[in-house]
Design an enzyme around this catalytic site. Structure first.
Site, short mmCIF file in Angstrom:
data_model
loop_
_atom_site.label_atom_id
_atom_site.label_comp_id
_atom_site.label_asym_id
_atom_site.label_seq_id
_atom_site.Cartn_x
_atom_site.Cartn_y
_atom_site.Cartn_z
CD GLU A 1 -3.10 -0.94 2.16
OE1 GLU A 1 -2.91 -0.16 3.12
OE2 GLU A 1 -4.13 -1.62 2.05
CD GLU B 1 -3.73 -5.56 3.88
OE1 GLU B 1 -4.64 -4.78 4.26
OE2 GLU B 1 -2.53 -5.30 4.01
#
Length: 440
Positions: free
Chosen positions: A159, A352
């Site tokens: 991320e 995720e």
């Protein structure tokens, strides 16, 4: 929100990866046995973390990893995504810990899938500096040289969008800067670090490399031209800014000239081919034109000078974090990526997906996971090459600036005693994996 209990989740293809994810800073603890990170400095500042806590102990996974590997084995996952702490590796003994962890995972029949950077940058480094990318590549070579005989699947970064936005632009995560668009060099240097890491891993013999980028559909607040333009700009920043360079070798229009250095030469590095593309999905974002005043959305201050404003999504249930539960957004996202990138999009892994809810009998989490896994299969049916799904997270953990107030785990952690208690969702996921016939 109820599961479709009378309709079993369809079977996924043979060889599909079923796993759970964690990150080093959020679970390992043992802060005195590694070098400090930017998150140690950040949490030491009063008011930065809502409950005033730190990750000095967290789940104490560093000392209890065998207990946690037993939980993974009991769950029946065939893969475990964890992160390697760069500050711990620099301490001199960190690789010994990851050696033991990888050995124990392999012995348990669980495939190790390490992420090489999950936000815990060593405290003396800075993503605004180009040299950090080169230092990262050196660290990756060191880790790959030690673990590459057993680890075959690697993730470079986690991320970079959130690390740039929250940590460097808005200042609500470490390192706590409020640079707004002057944070863009941090994005570029992370992407450059990714490309250099891919090269370092290839040189070490790795043949299964990806990146974990966060993505979600951007919904315009209305069909008014101002709202549509704001939503398009937000989508560029949070989706295309990090996907286009990796997959297409170019920045979206108007972005490249804002980046430092020889951007064209760097893009050749950033676009080193990956073997798969990781997607972290939580929810869509509803975006409209600026509203002319500072607002707080989801606990994050959004300055008035931004050229967009984030709006509430109504008509959907929300988690206890206030995030809307929109499973169909995952199908929307994946099919949009499939259409946008075509044959430049490699196989996709959901690295995720999860939710925060309290309690051990967490029926809302079961419903959330059930819904998202079903729509993931729908994306497969619509032609998206999806190869894996990782639940966030195995354990309740240190949830960054939220401290210990948010619980994402399939396993409850008592942060006083550190006792682990599998939740109802743990047992539900175990039964799903049995029905899917997982193998390592």
């Amino acid at each position: 929100m109820a599961t479709d209990a009378g309709n079993p989740i369809p079977r996924f293809p043979a060889g599909f990866l079923w796993g759970v994810s964690t990150s080093a800073h959020q679970i390992e603890g043992a802060a005195d046995e590694r070098e400090p990170s930017v998150w140690d400095a950040f949490t030491a500042e009063p008011g930065r973390v809502k409950d005033g806590s730190t990750a000095a102990v967290a789940c104490d996974h560093y000392h209890r990893h065998r207990e946690d590997v037993a939980l993974l084995a009991g769950l029946g996952v065939n893969a475990y995504r964890f992160s390697v702490s760069w500050p711990r590796v620099r301490s001199g003994k960190g690789l010994d810990f990851y050696d033991r962890l990888v050995d124990d995972l392999c012995a348990a029949g669980v495939r190790p899938v390490p992420t090489l950077f999950h936000w815990d940058l060593p405290a003396d480094l800075d993503w605004l500096e180009r040299d950090t990318a080169a230092r990262f590549a050196d660290y990756v070579s060191l880790v790959a040289g030690r673990l590459g005989d057993r680890v075959t699947k690697w993730i470079t970064l986690n991320e970079p969008a959130e690390h740039t936005l929250l940590g460097h632009a808005l200042g609500v995560h470490a390192p706590g800067r409020q640079l707004l668009f002057d944070a863009l060099p941090a994005a570029h240097h992370q992407l450059l670090a990714h490309g250099l890491a891919v090269r370092a891993l290839r040189a070490a013999g790795a043949a299964d490399i990806g990146i974990a980028n966060s993505h979600g559909p951007t919904w315009a607040a209305s069909t008014e031209a101002e709202d549509m333009a704001a939503a398009e700009f937000y989508d560029v920043l949070l989706n295309r800014l990090f996907a286009d360079p990796v997959l297409l070798g170019r920045y979206p229009d108007g972005i490249g000239e804002l980046m430092p250095g020889d951007v064209e030469a760097d893009l050749e590095v950033i676009a080193e081919p990956v073997d798969w593309y990781g997607v972290n999905y939580y929810a869509p974002t509803r975006v409209g034109a600026p509203q002319g005043t500072d607002i707080t959305f989801g606990g994050v201050a959004m300055p008035a000078e931004l050229p967009f404003s984030v709006r509430e999504i109504t008509g959907h249930p929300v988690t206890d974090f206030g995030w809307p539960v929109v499973p169909e957004g995952l199908t929307e996202l994946l099919t949009a990526f499939h259409d946008r990138y075509g044959d430049r999009l490699p196989p996709v892994v959901i690295t995720e997906n999860g939710c925060s809810y309290p309690g051990v009998d967490d029926q809302d989490r079961i419903a959330y996971l059930d819904g998202h896994i079903r729509v993931l299969h729908r994306a497969l049916e619509e032609g998206v090459d999806v190869r894996g799904y990782f639940v966030w997270s195995l354990l309740d953990n240190f949830e960054w600036a939220e401290g210990y107030a948010r619980r994402f785990g399939l396993v409850h952690v008592d942060f006083e005693t550190l006792a682990r208690t599998p939740k109802s969702s743990y047992r539900w996921y175990r039964e799903l994996l049995r029905a899917q016939g997982t193998t390592a």
